[in-house]
Design a protein around this motif. Structure first.
Motif, PDB file in Angstrom:
ATOM      1  N   GLN A  58       0.829  -1.209   0.000  1.00  0.00           N
ATOM      2  CA  GLN A  58       0.000   0.000   0.000  1.00  0.00           C
ATOM      3  C   GLN A  58       0.863   1.259   0.000  1.00  0.00           C
ATOM      4  O   GLN A  58       0.554   2.220  -0.709  1.00  0.00           O
ATOM      5  CB  GLN A  58      -0.926   0.008   1.212  1.00  0.00           C
ATOM      6  CG  GLN A  58      -2.022  -1.026   1.128  1.00  0.00           C
ATOM      7  CD  GLN A  58      -2.800  -1.126   2.426  1.00  0.00           C
ATOM      8  OE1 GLN A  58      -2.259  -0.957   3.516  1.00  0.00           O
ATOM      9  NE2 GLN A  58      -4.092  -1.400   2.304  1.00  0.00           N
ATOM     10  N   THR A  59       1.924   1.266   0.802  1.00  0.00           N
ATOM     11  CA  THR A  59       2.812   2.426   0.842  1.00  0.00           C
ATOM     12  C   THR A  59       3.384   2.691  -0.550  1.00  0.00           C
ATOM     13  O   THR A  59       3.347   3.821  -1.045  1.00  0.00           O
ATOM     14  CB  THR A  59       3.959   2.207   1.850  1.00  0.00           C
ATOM     15  OG1 THR A  59       3.402   2.051   3.167  1.00  0.00           O
ATOM     16  CG2 THR A  59       4.936   3.377   1.850  1.00  0.00           C
ATOM     17  N   ALA A  60       3.891   1.658  -1.192  1.00  0.00           N
ATOM     18  CA  ALA A  60       4.495   1.817  -2.524  1.00  0.00           C
ATOM     19  C   ALA A  60       3.472   2.281  -3.554  1.00  0.00           C
ATOM     20  O   ALA A  60       3.750   3.178  -4.351  1.00  0.00           O
ATOM     21  CB  ALA A  60       5.127   0.505  -2.968  1.00  0.00           C
ATOM     22  N   ARG A  61       2.299   1.693  -3.539  1.00  0.00           N
ATOM     23  CA  ARG A  61       1.291   2.060  -4.539  1.00  0.00           C
ATOM     24  C   ARG A  61       0.808   3.488  -4.360  1.00  0.00           C
ATOM     25  O   ARG A  61       0.634   4.217  -5.331  1.00  0.00           O
ATOM     26  CB  ARG A  61       0.125   1.076  -4.493  1.00  0.00           C
ATOM     27  CG  ARG A  61       0.508  -0.268  -5.070  1.00  0.00           C
ATOM     28  CD  ARG A  61      -0.640  -1.231  -5.067  1.00  0.00           C
ATOM     29  NE  ARG A  61      -0.217  -2.506  -5.653  1.00  0.00           N
ATOM     30  CZ  ARG A  61      -0.884  -3.615  -5.542  1.00  0.00           C
ATOM     31  NH1 ARG A  61      -2.006  -3.650  -4.860  1.00  0.00           N
ATOM     32  NH2 ARG A  61      -0.415  -4.733  -6.096  1.00  0.00           N
ATOM     33  N   LEU A  62       0.561   3.892  -3.107  1.00  0.00           N
ATOM     34  CA  LEU A  62       0.122   5.263  -2.857  1.00  0.00           C
ATOM     35  C   LEU A  62       1.204   6.263  -3.233  1.00  0.00           C
ATOM     36  O   LEU A  62       0.918   7.298  -3.842  1.00  0.00           O
ATOM     37  CB  LEU A  62      -0.282   5.435  -1.394  1.00  0.00           C
ATOM     38  CG  LEU A  62      -1.549   4.735  -0.955  1.00  0.00           C
ATOM     39  CD1 LEU A  62      -1.702   4.782   0.563  1.00  0.00           C
ATOM     40  CD2 LEU A  62      -2.766   5.342  -1.633  1.00  0.00           C
ATOM     41  N   LEU A  63       2.433   5.955  -2.885  1.00  0.00           N
ATOM     42  CA  LEU A  63       3.540   6.851  -3.206  1.00  0.00           C
ATOM     43  C   LEU A  63       3.737   6.947  -4.712  1.00  0.00           C
ATOM     44  O   LEU A  63       3.866   8.040  -5.264  1.00  0.00           O
ATOM     45  CB  LEU A  63       4.812   6.342  -2.532  1.00  0.00           C
ATOM     46  CG  LEU A  63       6.010   7.279  -2.533  1.00  0.00           C
ATOM     47  CD1 LEU A  63       5.677   8.617  -1.889  1.00  0.00           C
ATOM     48  CD2 LEU A  63       7.174   6.617  -1.819  1.00  0.00           C
ATOM     49  N   ALA A  64       3.701   5.817  -5.390  1.00  0.00           N
ATOM     50  CA  ALA A  64       3.862   5.819  -6.847  1.00  0.00           C
ATOM     51  C   ALA A  64       2.754   6.624  -7.525  1.00  0.00           C
ATOM     52  O   ALA A  64       3.020   7.405  -8.437  1.00  0.00           O
ATOM     53  CB  ALA A  64       3.883   4.390  -7.376  1.00  0.00           C
ATOM     54  N   ALA A  65       1.534   6.438  -7.075  1.00  0.00           N
ATOM     55  CA  ALA A  65       0.406   7.154  -7.680  1.00  0.00           C
ATOM     56  C   ALA A  65       0.528   8.665  -7.475  1.00  0.00           C
ATOM     57  O   ALA A  65       0.129   9.445  -8.330  1.00  0.00           O
ATOM     58  CB  ALA A  65      -0.903   6.652  -7.103  1.00  0.00           C
ATOM     59  N   ALA A  66       1.092   9.068  -6.338  1.00  0.00           N
ATOM     60  CA  ALA A  66       1.191  10.479  -6.022  1.00  0.00           C
ATOM     61  C   ALA A  66       2.373  11.184  -6.705  1.00  0.00           C
ATOM     62  O   ALA A  66       2.271  12.354  -7.037  1.00  0.00           O
ATOM     63  CB  ALA A  66       1.304  10.656  -4.508  1.00  0.00           C
ATOM     64  N   ILE A  67       3.481  10.467  -6.909  1.00  0.00           N
ATOM     65  CA  ILE A  67       4.652  11.156  -7.456  1.00  0.00           C
ATOM     66  C   ILE A  67       5.048  10.727  -8.859  1.00  0.00           C
ATOM     67  O   ILE A  67       5.790  11.420  -9.526  1.00  0.00           O
ATOM     68  CB  ILE A  67       5.881  11.036  -6.533  1.00  0.00           C
ATOM     69  CG1 ILE A  67       6.315   9.594  -6.370  1.00  0.00           C
ATOM     70  CG2 ILE A  67       5.615  11.676  -5.202  1.00  0.00           C
ATOM     71  CD1 ILE A  67       7.591   9.439  -5.573  1.00  0.00           C
ATOM     72  N   ALA A  68       4.554   9.578  -9.297  1.00  0.00           N
ATOM     73  CA  ALA A  68       4.880   9.098 -10.633  1.00  0.00           C
ATOM     74  C   ALA A  68       3.660   8.393 -11.212  1.00  0.00           C
ATOM     75  O   ALA A  68       3.658   7.170 -11.356  1.00  0.00           O
ATOM     76  CB  ALA A  68       6.077   8.174 -10.583  1.00  0.00           C
ATOM     77  N   PRO A  69       2.613   9.131 -11.518  1.00  0.00           N
ATOM     78  CA  PRO A  69       1.354   8.501 -11.938  1.00  0.00           C
ATOM     79  C   PRO A  69       1.446   7.581 -13.145  1.00  0.00           C
ATOM     80  O   PRO A  69       0.588   6.754 -13.349  1.00  0.00           O
ATOM     81  CB  PRO A  69       0.437   9.681 -12.234  1.00  0.00           C
ATOM     82  CG  PRO A  69       1.200  10.908 -11.982  1.00  0.00           C
ATOM     83  CD  PRO A  69       2.577  10.553 -11.527  1.00  0.00           C
ATOM     84  N   THR A  70       2.514   7.697 -13.928  1.00  0.00           N
ATOM     85  CA  THR A  70       2.633   6.819 -15.096  1.00  0.00           C
ATOM     86  C   THR A  70       3.492   5.602 -14.813  1.00  0.00           C
ATOM     87  O   THR A  70       3.677   4.776 -15.686  1.00  0.00           O
ATOM     88  CB  THR A  70       3.219   7.572 -16.293  1.00  0.00           C
ATOM     89  OG1 THR A  70       4.505   8.082 -15.932  1.00  0.00           O
ATOM     90  CG2 THR A  70       2.321   8.707 -16.731  1.00  0.00           C
ATOM     91  N   ALA A  71       4.038   5.487 -13.589  1.00  0.00           N
ATOM     92  CA  ALA A  71       4.917   4.346 -13.260  1.00  0.00           C
ATOM     93  C   ALA A  71       4.105   3.098 -13.019  1.00  0.00           C
ATOM     94  O   ALA A  71       2.967   3.094 -12.713  1.00  0.00           O
ATOM     95  CB  ALA A  71       5.757   4.673 -12.028  1.00  0.00           C
TER      96      ALA A  71
END
Length: 71
Positions: A58-71
């Motif tokens: 969850q931490t990784a997914r939320l962080l990825a969505a917030a700072i690198a939405p295309t990752a």
């Protein structure tokens, strides 16, 4: 290449939920961390790796969505 190691955010106690997902406090921690990283010029993560634990995922997914939405 730079490598950033980030520990999962605050999770619920095992007594509350044995799967130990993120708590509301943990979600707020991820939002705060994402805000910090968005303010760093040139910070463009390519991959996010995490353990299979719910709180790490969850931490990784939320962080990825917030700072690198295309990752």
């Amino acid at each position: 290449m730079e490598l950033y190691l980030i520990r999962h955010a605050h999770a619920l106690a095992e007594e509350v939920d044995p799967g130990r997902p993120l708590s509301p406090k943990g979600r707020a921690q991820v939002r705060k961390l994402a805000k910090f990283f968005r303010g760093q010029a040139g910070f463009t993560p390519v991959e996010f790796w995490h353990s299979p634990l719910a709180r790490s995922r969850q931490t990784a997914r939320l962080l990825a969505a917030a700072i690198a939405p295309t990752a």
